[in-house]
Write a protein that holds these residues in place. Structure first.
Motif, PDB file in Angstrom:
ATOM      1  N   ALA A 159       3.428  10.470   8.906  1.00 28.50           N
ATOM      2  CA  ALA A 159       3.990  11.686   8.483  1.00 28.50           C
ATOM      3  C   ALA A 159       5.466  11.557   8.134  1.00 28.50           C
ATOM      4  N   ASP A 160       6.095  10.754   8.629  1.00 30.31           N
ATOM      5  CA  ASP A 160       7.317  10.400   8.478  1.00 30.31           C
ATOM      6  C   ASP A 160       7.676   9.781   6.981  1.00 30.31           C
ATOM      7  N   ALA A 161       6.647   9.100   6.378  1.00 30.90           N
ATOM      8  CA  ALA A 161       6.800   8.697   5.306  1.00 30.90           C
ATOM      9  C   ALA A 161       7.135   9.391   4.228  1.00 30.90           C
ATOM     10  N   THR A 162       6.771  10.613   4.196  1.00 34.04           N
ATOM     11  CA  THR A 162       7.060  11.653   3.159  1.00 34.04           C
ATOM     12  C   THR A 162       8.560  11.918   3.173  1.00 34.04           C
ATOM     13  N   ALA A 214       8.695   3.818  -3.740  1.00 32.81           N
ATOM     14  CA  ALA A 214       7.742   4.551  -2.921  1.00 32.81           C
ATOM     15  C   ALA A 214       8.034   4.008  -1.346  1.00 32.81           C
ATOM     16  N   ILE A 215       7.425   4.642  -0.414  1.00 35.68           N
ATOM     17  CA  ILE A 215       7.513   4.122   0.950  1.00 35.68           C
ATOM     18  C   ILE A 215       5.942   3.612   1.337  1.00 35.68           C
ATOM     19  N   GLY A 216       5.840   2.498   1.681  1.00 41.00           N
ATOM     20  CA  GLY A 216       4.500   2.006   2.129  1.00 41.00           C
ATOM     21  C   GLY A 216       4.576   1.018   2.918  1.00 41.00           C
ATOM     22  N   ASP A 270       0.890  -1.155   0.018  1.00 46.70           N
ATOM     23  CA  ASP A 270      -0.258   0.032  -0.126  1.00 46.70           C
ATOM     24  C   ASP A 270       1.061   1.234  -0.058  1.00 46.70           C
ATOM     25  N   VAL A 271       0.876   2.043  -1.061  1.00 48.68           N
ATOM     26  CA  VAL A 271       1.778   3.170  -1.170  1.00 48.68           C
ATOM     27  C   VAL A 271       1.337   4.163  -0.277  1.00 48.68           C
ATOM     28  N   VAL A 272       2.117   4.835   0.569  1.00 49.32           N
ATOM     29  CA  VAL A 272       1.896   5.898   1.237  1.00 49.32           C
ATOM     30  C   VAL A 272       2.678   7.075   0.771  1.00 49.32           C
ATOM     31  N   ALA A 273       3.630   7.202   0.243  1.00 49.85           N
ATOM     32  CA  ALA A 273       4.293   8.421  -0.382  1.00 49.85           C
ATOM     33  C   ALA A 273       5.383   8.011  -1.249  1.00 49.85           C
TER      34      ALA A 273
END
Length: 359
Positions: A144-147, A63-65, A31-34
């Motif tokens: 929030a950290d994912a960004t 991505a980060i997810g 699941d893609v978060v950022a």
């Protein structure tokens, strides 16, 4: 799921519903978060860069997810794990010379195109599918950290170059092209790995001064004049001693003379790493004197991306506090505004600036 789809080069992205990725053995659904929007995405999507990307396709490298599902070959992943989706996909049937495709971005030749047919889509979607080995666990994060953790995608490129150069703590290194996005990241990574001094070169005096402001006296700068012999001598003079390694990451369109000025500033028995794009847009090639390379025992190495274990090692530098992701200024767009994000990234692509999609 919702995704941004590039249907033809030179056309805007289409935001629409597409089929969810289907899990296979040796794969992970995330699941893609950022996910990053690279500053030159507009050049890729217009066709100007002539990248090998079969369309239509969902673009987006990495991505980060969070892990949604995985196959039976995964023994450590758990549902919900935070992962970095490494976009460098390698064929598995030749460990010595694997073919490479960059997820949702470009293929490295015919073999890479064959790989791209299977791993066709990128990360600009609510979910993405990656090979098991490309879902790199990075520990607990907040939403929030994912960004900020999207910066791994930028930092990993020069990290791969420094690993290839066998950078050792205390060495003096030179970054040719330090005022660009990847070049400034190369300065940060070299310092995190223990470089004693980094000589940062470029034409933008404001950016060079900002590198010193950010990182202190271990960074010394040299503004380029465009005169090859003069620039080479000034680079040497800026260093506190012999330059052990030169790292070039200049973009396409830059004269090979600029590259050569930096390369030939390296000490005898020194190392040179080439990771830039000089020559990709045509024009003369890089000419180096055979006797100079031979008599001075110079090691010159071309490097594309980074080794498979680089992401977990770089995450370790971040977790240890040696490399700060807070250097990056981020601008966030949701998936519906992907076209706006591409335009924004093109005009805000300087050092330590990052455009991020949050699906």
């Amino acid at each position: 799921m919702k995704a941004a789809l590039l249907k033809a080069f030179g056309t805007p992205l289409s935001i629409e519903q597409v089929d969810d990725p289907v899990l296979g053995t040796g794969e992970v659904i995330v699941d893609v978060v950022a996910t990053r929007v690279l500053s030159y995405a507009d050049e890729v999507f217009s066709g100007a860069r002539n990248y090998l990307l079969n369309l239509p396709a969902i673009p987006g490298p990495g991505a980060i997810g969070r892990v949604r599902a995985f196959g039976p070959d995964a023994t450590h992943l758990k549902q919900g794990d935070w992962v970095y989706c490494d976009p460098t996909f390698r064929s598995r049937d030749d460990a010595r010379s694997p073919d490479i495709t960059l997820q949702g971005w470009s293929a490295g030749g015919d073999g890479g195109l064959r790989l791209q047919k299977h791993f066709h889509h990128g990360s600009w979607a609510e979910r993405t599918r990656v090979p098991t080995e490309n879902a790199i666990r990075i520990g607990e994060l907040s939403e929030a950290d994912a960004t900020q953790w999207c910066a791994l995608g930028t930092l990993l490129v020069p990290y791969g170059g420094w690993l290839a150069a066998d950078l050792k703590a205390g060495e003096t290194v030179l970054v040719s092209g330090a005022t660009g996005n990847f070049g400034s990241a190369a300065v940060a990574v070299a310092l995190a790995m223990g470089a004693g001094c980094v000589i940062a070169t470029g034409r933008n005096e404001t950016v060079l001064a900002d590198l010193v402001r950010r990182f202190g006296p271990r960074v010394r700068t040299q503004t380029l004049s465009g005169e090859e012999d003069i620039d080479r001598e000034r680079m040497k003079q800026a260093a506190p001693g012999p330059i052990d390694c030169v790292f070039d990451i200049l973009p396409p369109g830059v004269s090979p003379n600029v590259v050569r000025a930096a390369i030939m500033a390296v000490r005898p028995y020194g190392r040179v790493v080439l990771m830039g794009g000089v020559g990709m847009s045509g024009g003369p090639g890089l000419e180096l004197a055979y006797p100079w390379i031979m008599r001075n025992c110079i090691t010159i190495r071309g490097v594309f991306m980074y080794p498979p274990d680089a992401a977990i090692r770089l995450a370790g530098l971040v977790r240890a506090g040696l490399l700060s992701l807070d250097q990056f200024e981020t601008t966030i767009f949701d998936l519906d505004r992907a076209n706006e994000a591409v335009t924004h990234a093109a005009s805000h692509g300087g050092p330590f600036k990052m455009t991020v999609l949050r699906p």
